[in-house]
Design an enzyme around this catalytic site. Structure first.
Site, mmCIF file in Angstrom:
data_model
loop_
_atom_site.group_PDB
_atom_site.id
_atom_site.type_symbol
_atom_site.label_atom_id
_atom_site.label_comp_id
_atom_site.label_asym_id
_atom_site.label_seq_id
_atom_site.Cartn_x
_atom_site.Cartn_y
_atom_site.Cartn_z
ATOM 1 N N SER A 1 6.287 -18.686 -19.285
ATOM 2 C CA SER A 1 4.792 -18.948 -19.477
ATOM 3 C C SER A 1 3.934 -18.030 -19.254
ATOM 4 C CB SER A 1 4.411 -20.269 -18.888
ATOM 5 O OG SER A 1 4.942 -21.417 -19.441
ATOM 6 N N SER B 1 44.489 -55.092 -63.290
ATOM 7 C CA SER B 1 43.762 -56.374 -64.288
ATOM 8 C C SER B 1 43.629 -57.435 -63.459
ATOM 9 C CB SER B 1 44.430 -56.421 -65.223
ATOM 10 O OG SER B 1 44.360 -55.245 -66.084
ATOM 11 N N SER C 1 44.297 -44.429 -66.287
ATOM 12 C CA SER C 1 43.620 -43.269 -66.091
ATOM 13 C C SER C 1 44.276 -42.503 -64.979
ATOM 14 C CB SER C 1 42.153 -43.563 -65.777
ATOM 15 O OG SER C 1 41.791 -44.671 -64.682
ATOM 16 N N ASP D 1 11.719 -20.855 -14.388
ATOM 17 C CA ASP D 1 11.259 -19.818 -13.348
ATOM 18 C C ASP D 1 11.683 -18.679 -13.629
ATOM 19 O OD1 ASP D 1 10.303 -21.885 -11.776
ATOM 20 O OD2 ASP D 1 11.992 -22.405 -10.752
#
Length: 639
Positions: free
Chosen positions: A23, A465, A532, A19
């Site tokens: 638009s 392992s 690693s 409102d």
């Protein structure tokens, strides 16, 4: 009015509290710019009279009589109009909270926004919510239209009061101060021409403010992004087929392909008929590339120039909008699609969840995202992605989340960092990777599963392992080809010439990674069990795998040092403490704990059976073929 012949279209979203006159404002803008189809206003006036109501400019947007009766816009509507400067696509988005989902779909396409505020009511809670939502959707250019100034007698004081409140609101939200202006949509004041009722306003009408919004850059002007769709053979040539999403590509250009940063120079395009083959291709063109260097490129990779490159990441911040019937849960697996890339992904963190219906914000972390909620999240993918922030390049900054072919949500990348790294040189070696007639995908289809690398890392005695060989046996019994590359075994052959210096250990890991890549390329599950100890070496192993498009999973097998010492089946700790072994990890050399391992197995807390069950699950996920049901737990089902 003289219209420009330019084809530029600027999408603008118009939002605001119900409102407040959105638009009406758009209808007046269309009417006053001569953009209403001939006879449309008269037709709607007759329809309104038939319903016993006066004509309103808002009716120009409302095509259904039911919507006119309610005086509420339900669906997102897009309307085109033109000014002397350019064309516009005005998106009228609903203001009722139950229609906010539609508003989101409209605003997502917009480059700028007009936020409408009623001069009588002032800043309302939904005004605040809309202001907060716009930057989340990537909209930076915001015009505030203080509407219905006729109802406050065109009061400069009232306008200044509202404009000040809006400036404070935007400052509170951390947004730049918007461009504000007063107007009356119903009376047509300050829409196209300056208002005679408000001579105190010197900022110009709404149309002038719209024309002042900077144009978005054209796709050709953006950095090059070439999305690889497939790779074909034509005799001895490899054709890399794809689409230029942004930028321009010319014969002779140096290219990088991501992820992996594979570098090569464009020798020529390949199109049919050959007489129409271009020497350059711009955004939107689908074509095929022939490179001067033989490099590994596959579907999903993104080609870029050397200068303005994409981000390569497995983890990035994003904003998502969730549509799925079930909540998005942290840690659950989804399929992430970005251009031609498709990878497994998980949402690792959820923050700042916004309800799309109420726009209420929850700053605390949540375990998931419900339907119709917007959330700031942290996404982690199973493989590296090439991407951009959506604010920089939308084409490579948008993604969807799906499961079993069903789209569940969408998102945009925001806040990811563009790393600066040295570029690989153009390959000048006479050695090329030779491809046979049977490719990896064909092997996978024949075997019923793909290849992958499982990298077991951890202290000696942690159980690497033991678990690796148990997993190998488990997979073999399921009909899945697997092989363990154990550290000691590698030292007997492939790395028998290496010692235990830091440089030799690094080389040993590189050789293991290259051997695992070949096994995985052949369709096997390569299980690497190496201490690693350093993150940089493990990261290099991952890069070797992922550059070839092979799934890589880092498995951190760990237990307290005293537990590893107590196990010590080979008496290595005792020998290291005696000085018989130098630089032994855990004694006189450090171990760097993984920061982003896909799986951590505390073998002092879990039984071997529990570890094996978890390992089997992550392996089956890694090697499952796309568009096929996952491998079942029953070994007989896979025979």
């Amino acid at each position: 009015m003289h219209f420009s012949t330019s084809e530029e279209v600027l999408p603008i979203v118009v939002i605001g509290h119900v409102d407040h006159g959105k638009s009406t404002l758009i209808g007046r803008l269309l009417f006053d710019t001569g953009s209403v189809p001939e006879g449309k206003a008269e037709e709607l006036a007759r329809a309104a009279a038939a319903e016993g109501m006066p004509f309103e400019h808002a009716f120009l947007l409302d095509s259904l009589l039911e919507e006119q009766a309610q005086n509420v816009t339900i669906d997102t509507t897009e309307i085109r109009f033109r000014t002397k400067k350019r064309r516009y696509a005005i998106i009228d988005a609903p203001g009722h909270k139950e229609f906010l989902k539609n508003m989101l779909s409209g605003a997502a396409r917009a480059h700028a926004a007009v936020l409408v505020v009623d001069a009588q009511e002032g800043v309302r809670e939904q005004t605040r919510r809309h202001a907060m939502l716009l930057p989340i959707l990537g909209i930076q250019h915001i015009i505030v239209a203080v509407n219905k100034m006729d109802l406050v007698d065109f009061s400069e004081g009232r306008y200044r009061e509202i404009a000040g409140a809006l400036a404070a609101l935007f400052q509170e939200l951390g947004l730049p101060e918007p461009t504000s202006l007063p107007l009356s949509a119903r009376n047509g004041e300050n829409i196209v021409q300056p208002s005679v009722q408000m001579p105190w306003h010197i900022g110009g009408p709404l149309l002038e403010a719209l024309d002042s919004v900077p144009s978005p850059p054209g796709l050709d002007a953006l950095p090059l992004r070439f999305a690889v769709q497939d790779v074909y053979r034509r005799g001895t040539e490899r054709l890399i087929a794809g689409r230029v999403e942004t930028g321009t590509l010319r014969v002779g250009d140096d290219l990088l392909f991501w992820p992996g940063r594979k570098r090569a120079r464009l020798r020529s395009f390949a199109e049919w008929p050959t007489e129409t083959t271009p020497t350059e291709a711009s955004a939107g063109r689908s074509t095929a590339l022939i490179l001067e260097e033989e490099i590994f490129v596959e579907r999903g990779m993104i080609g870029s120039s050397l200068e303005k490159t994409p981000i390569e990441a497995r983890e990035f911040p994003a904003k998502i909008f969730w549509l799925g019937p079930d909540p998005l849960r942290v840690g659950e697996n989804y399929e992430l699609r970005l251009v031609t890339q498709s990878v497994g992904a998980r949402v690792m963190e959820v923050d700042r969840v916004i309800d799309a219906e109420t726009l209420s914000v929850q700053d605390s972390c949540k375990p998931g995202v419900e339907a119709n909620e917007i959330a700031e999240v942290l996404v982690r993918t199973q493989q590296p992605l090439a991407l951009d922030n959506a604010s920089e390049i939308a084409q490579t900054g948008r993604f969807i989340l799906a499961r079993e072919g069903r789209i569940l949500g969408g998102g945009i990348v925001l806040g990811a960092r563009y790393p600066r790294a040295s570029l690989p040189p153009i390959q000048s070696s006479p050695l090329f990777w030779t491809e046979g007639e049977i490719d990896r995908n064909e092997r996978a289809r024949a075997q019923g599963h793909g290849g992958a690398i499982l990298w077991f890392t951890g202290l000696s005695g942690a159980g690497k392992s033991t678990l690796a060989f148990q997993l190998e046996a488990q997979l073999f019994r399921r009909g899945i080809w697997a092989y363990v590359l154990d550290g000691d075994n590698l030292r007997h052959g492939l790395s028998s010439d290496l010692g235990f210096s830091a440089q030799d250990r690094r080389e040993n890991i590189r050789r293991a990674a290259e051997a695992a890549r070949i096994l995985a390329d052949a369709g096997s599950v390569a299980i690497v069990a190496l201490i690693s100890p350093f993150r940089a070496d493990r990261r290099k192993a991952r890069e070797i795998a992922e550059a070839a498009g092979i799934p890589f999973r880092e498995i951190f097998v760990h237990a307290p040092l005293d537990v590893c010492r107590a196990r010590d089946p080979k008496a290595l700790y005792i020998r290291a403490e005696r000085g018989e072994i130098s630089e032994f990890t855990g004694v006189d050399s450090p171990y760097e704990i993984p920061e982003a391992a896909e799986l951590a197995l505390p073998t002092h807390e879990l039984s071997p059976a529990e570890c094996l069950e978890t390992l089997t699950k992550i392996t089956l996920e890694a090697i499952a073929l796309p568009n096929r049901p996952s491998l079942r737990e029953d070994p007989a089902a896979n025979i």
